[in-house]
Motif scaffolding. Structure first.
Motif, mmCIF file in Angstrom:
data_model
loop_
_atom_site.group_PDB
_atom_site.id
_atom_site.type_symbol
_atom_site.label_atom_id
_atom_site.label_comp_id
_atom_site.label_asym_id
_atom_site.label_seq_id
_atom_site.Cartn_x
_atom_site.Cartn_y
_atom_site.Cartn_z
ATOM 1 N N GLY A 286 -29.820 42.859 -12.417
ATOM 2 C CA GLY A 286 -31.016 42.993 -11.719
ATOM 3 C C GLY A 286 -31.981 42.058 -11.164
ATOM 4 O O GLY A 286 -32.486 42.015 -9.970
ATOM 5 N N ALA A 287 -32.135 41.222 -12.026
ATOM 6 C CA ALA A 287 -33.230 40.134 -12.019
ATOM 7 C C ALA A 287 -32.584 39.241 -10.967
ATOM 8 O O ALA A 287 -33.320 38.916 -9.989
ATOM 9 N N ASN A 288 -31.354 39.074 -10.976
ATOM 10 C CA ASN A 288 -30.907 38.037 -10.085
ATOM 11 C C ASN A 288 -30.824 38.731 -8.558
ATOM 12 O O ASN A 288 -31.058 37.961 -7.580
ATOM 13 N N LEU A 289 -30.462 39.777 -8.632
ATOM 14 C CA LEU A 289 -30.194 40.592 -7.028
ATOM 15 C C LEU A 289 -31.614 40.738 -6.447
ATOM 16 O O LEU A 289 -31.755 40.666 -5.345
ATOM 17 N N ILE A 290 -32.321 41.473 -7.367
ATOM 18 C CA ILE A 290 -33.845 41.449 -6.763
ATOM 19 C C ILE A 290 -34.434 40.325 -6.394
ATOM 20 O O ILE A 290 -35.205 40.116 -5.179
ATOM 21 N N THR A 291 -34.515 39.222 -7.227
ATOM 22 C CA THR A 291 -35.070 37.833 -6.742
ATOM 23 C C THR A 291 -34.439 37.302 -5.509
ATOM 24 O O THR A 291 -35.179 36.931 -4.510
ATOM 25 N N TRP A 292 -33.222 37.527 -5.243
ATOM 26 C CA TRP A 292 -32.432 37.130 -3.935
ATOM 27 C C TRP A 292 -32.869 38.036 -2.735
ATOM 28 O O TRP A 292 -33.175 37.392 -1.692
ATOM 29 N N LEU A 293 -33.049 39.454 -2.935
ATOM 30 C CA LEU A 293 -33.497 40.231 -1.843
ATOM 31 C C LEU A 293 -34.919 40.157 -1.682
ATOM 32 O O LEU A 293 -35.414 40.303 -0.382
ATOM 33 N N MET A 294 -35.685 39.497 -2.466
ATOM 34 C CA MET A 294 -36.952 39.382 -2.468
ATOM 35 C C MET A 294 -37.446 37.926 -2.042
ATOM 36 O O MET A 294 -38.568 37.610 -2.163
ATOM 37 N N ASP A 295 -36.418 37.188 -1.630
ATOM 38 C CA ASP A 295 -36.427 35.807 -1.129
ATOM 39 C C ASP A 295 -37.096 34.968 -2.095
ATOM 40 O O ASP A 295 -37.777 33.780 -1.739
ATOM 41 N N GLY A 296 -36.643 34.943 -3.272
ATOM 42 C CA GLY A 296 -37.152 34.052 -4.545
ATOM 43 C C GLY A 296 -38.377 34.289 -4.777
ATOM 44 O O GLY A 296 -39.045 33.457 -5.777
ATOM 45 N N LYS A 297 -39.322 35.377 -4.543
ATOM 46 C CA LYS A 297 -40.700 35.487 -4.649
ATOM 47 C C LYS A 297 -40.797 35.987 -6.266
ATOM 48 O O LYS A 297 -39.737 36.476 -6.698
ATOM 49 N N LYS A 298 -41.655 35.293 -6.793
ATOM 50 C CA LYS A 298 -41.886 35.701 -8.205
ATOM 51 C C LYS A 298 -42.819 37.010 -8.300
ATOM 52 O O LYS A 298 -43.681 37.139 -7.467
ATOM 53 N N PRO A 299 -42.352 38.103 -9.195
ATOM 54 C CA PRO A 299 -42.975 39.191 -9.370
ATOM 55 C C PRO A 299 -44.685 38.958 -9.560
ATOM 56 O O PRO A 299 -44.829 37.994 -10.387
ATOM 57 N N ASN A 300 -45.508 39.867 -9.350
ATOM 58 C CA ASN A 300 -46.764 39.829 -9.710
ATOM 59 C C ASN A 300 -46.959 40.048 -11.247
ATOM 60 O O ASN A 300 -47.655 39.607 -12.007
ATOM 61 N N ALA A 301 -46.079 41.002 -11.774
ATOM 62 C CA ALA A 301 -46.168 41.539 -13.053
ATOM 63 C C ALA A 301 -44.934 42.289 -13.443
ATOM 64 O O ALA A 301 -44.228 42.386 -12.792
ATOM 65 N N VAL A 302 -44.469 42.066 -14.681
ATOM 66 C CA VAL A 302 -43.404 42.683 -15.327
ATOM 67 C C VAL A 302 -43.604 43.598 -16.420
ATOM 68 O O VAL A 302 -44.583 43.283 -17.405
ATOM 69 N N THR A 303 -43.061 44.884 -16.445
ATOM 70 C CA THR A 303 -43.398 45.762 -17.419
ATOM 71 C C THR A 303 -41.893 46.358 -17.887
ATOM 72 O O THR A 303 -41.069 46.621 -17.025
ATOM 73 N N ALA A 304 -41.735 46.472 -19.310
ATOM 74 C CA ALA A 304 -40.522 46.693 -19.786
ATOM 75 C C ALA A 304 -40.527 47.569 -21.257
ATOM 76 O O ALA A 304 -41.485 47.567 -21.815
ATOM 77 N N ILE A 305 -39.707 48.531 -21.232
ATOM 78 C CA ILE A 305 -39.329 49.139 -22.547
ATOM 79 C C ILE A 305 -37.972 49.070 -23.008
ATOM 80 O O ILE A 305 -36.941 48.970 -22.194
ATOM 81 N N THR A 306 -37.815 48.910 -24.285
ATOM 82 C CA THR A 306 -36.341 48.950 -24.823
ATOM 83 C C THR A 306 -36.210 49.847 -26.019
ATOM 84 O O THR A 306 -37.231 50.405 -26.531
ATOM 85 N N GLN A 307 -35.057 50.250 -26.070
ATOM 86 C CA GLN A 307 -34.545 51.258 -27.203
ATOM 87 C C GLN A 307 -33.415 50.766 -27.720
ATOM 88 O O GLN A 307 -32.674 50.178 -27.270
#
Length: 369
Positions: A214-235
């Protein structure tokens, strides 16, 4: 006159030699056999773009098992990378060991000017990724990362519809879902399972194994832009099968005018690699490698629908190892935002690093101040 003819003859021989070298299969070393995606390269060799000239695998039983399956000679198998280098001259190598071992592969081959392709993700952690990038740049080698989804015609058709045809308008949300029932449940071999479920050797569980897609595809579709922020949960929903790592992860990426949602799981009842792209006017669904749907909004909940069933991409864009050969032979120039590129995959590692920290600290990690 004779001197001019001699010079022309030498130039002709040089040009002919270069053309011949471009048509010859790329000489490739396979480093490690414990990642079961290695079966891919043995199948791809038959296309003629690459020639496997050596394999590094200290586990002789595993190497013998795959030799019987794929028909290669055990004479090709070496116990170490140094032994491979002493006996062969690869133009490129492909890494099919643990993700943690990717750094060692680059440390060994980059100073020799030998190009490297690793299986996703680029590295086990961001520090390793940065070290690998420094080595690749210093020694001017290609360092590519291979994802199965890079070769999906649906993903590239979705990109065309979004970016060039503006079918659904400006991007507002991208959702990428990847995973399966879990490594143990789908029956991966023991050599793969041992490091895939190790937090050091794999860098994490599902969050790295499938979050990277997902990180690979979204970075590609967003023209390499860095996200402003990242939030995650794991279980950890299968502690009996994955006692040391997460098996469920959700990662949220915040951009100026869009959001990304990554659902990476070893708990899906079915295997999946799919994506949804929502724009102002409609949505693009890349359901798998061949099925694509587009819905254009009509009124409150109506839509006009189009469906596509796509053929494989044309060579060399259909296969990672044909692509690798074309890149090394200068038939293709890798662009900074390409799915396989170093730049894209450094961003992937920055996103995964932030996601892991976010889940552990239970807070949003800002990447852009």
């Amino acid at each position: 006159m004779f001197k001019q003819l001699a010079i022309l003859l030498v130039l002709f021989q040089l040009i002919a030699g270069n053309l011949l070298a471009q048509d010859e299969p790329l000489k490739v070393g396979v480093i490690g056999l414990t990642h079961s995606h290695v079966h891919w390269i043995f199948g791809s060799e038959k296309q003629g773009d690459i020639q496997i000239i050596g394999i590094v695998e200290p586990n002789r039983e595993l190497a013998q098992r795959y030799a019987e399956q794929h028909g290669y000679s055990m004479d090709l198998v070496y116990s170490s990378m140094d032994e491979l280098l002493a006996n062969t001259q690869p133009e490129a190598v492909t890494a099919f060991g643990s993700v943690y071992d990717h750094l060692k592969v680059v440390e060994t081959f980059a100073p020799k000017g030998i190009h490297v392709m690793v299986e996703k993700p680029l590295a086990a952690n961001l520090k390793q990724a940065q070290q690998m990038a420094d080595l690749a740049r210093k020694h001017q080698i290609h360092l590519l990362t291979n994802y199965e989804t890079t070769w999906y015609p649906t993903n590239h058709q979705a990109y065309e519809l979004l970016k060039k045809e503006d079918v659904v308008g400006a991007t507002r949300k991208i959702i990428v879902r990847d995973g399966h029932k879990g490594p143990k449940k789908i029956g991966v071999n023991q050599e793969f399972l041992e490091w895939l479920t190790d937090p050091v050797l794999n860098g994490g569980g599902a969050i790295t194994d499938f979050g990277c897609y997902g990180a690979n595809l979204i970075t590609w579709l967003m023209d390499g832009k860095k996200p402003n922020a990242v939030t995650a949960i794991t279980q950890q929903l299968q502690p009996e099968n994955n006692p040391l790592v997460d098996d469920e992860a959700i990662i949220l990426l915040q951009y100026d005018q869009a959001v990304g949602v990554i659902q990476a799981s070893w708990n899906w009842p079915i295997g999946r690699k799919d994506m949804e792209i929502y724009g102002l006017k409609g949505v693009i669904y890349a359901d798998n490698s061949s099925d694509l749907r587009v819905r254009i909004a009509e009124g409150y909940d109506g839509y006009d629908k189009q469906s596509y069933q796509l053929e494989k991409r044309k060579a060399p864009y259909h296969d990672p190892f044909s692509f690798l050969a074309a890149v090394v032979k200068n038939k293709i120039e890798v662009q900074p935002n390409d799915l396989s590129s170093l730049e894209n995959n450094l961003m992937v590692m920055e996103i995964l690093d932030a996601a892991i920290r976010s889940a552990k600290q239970n807070k949003t990690i800002k990447l852009k101040e």
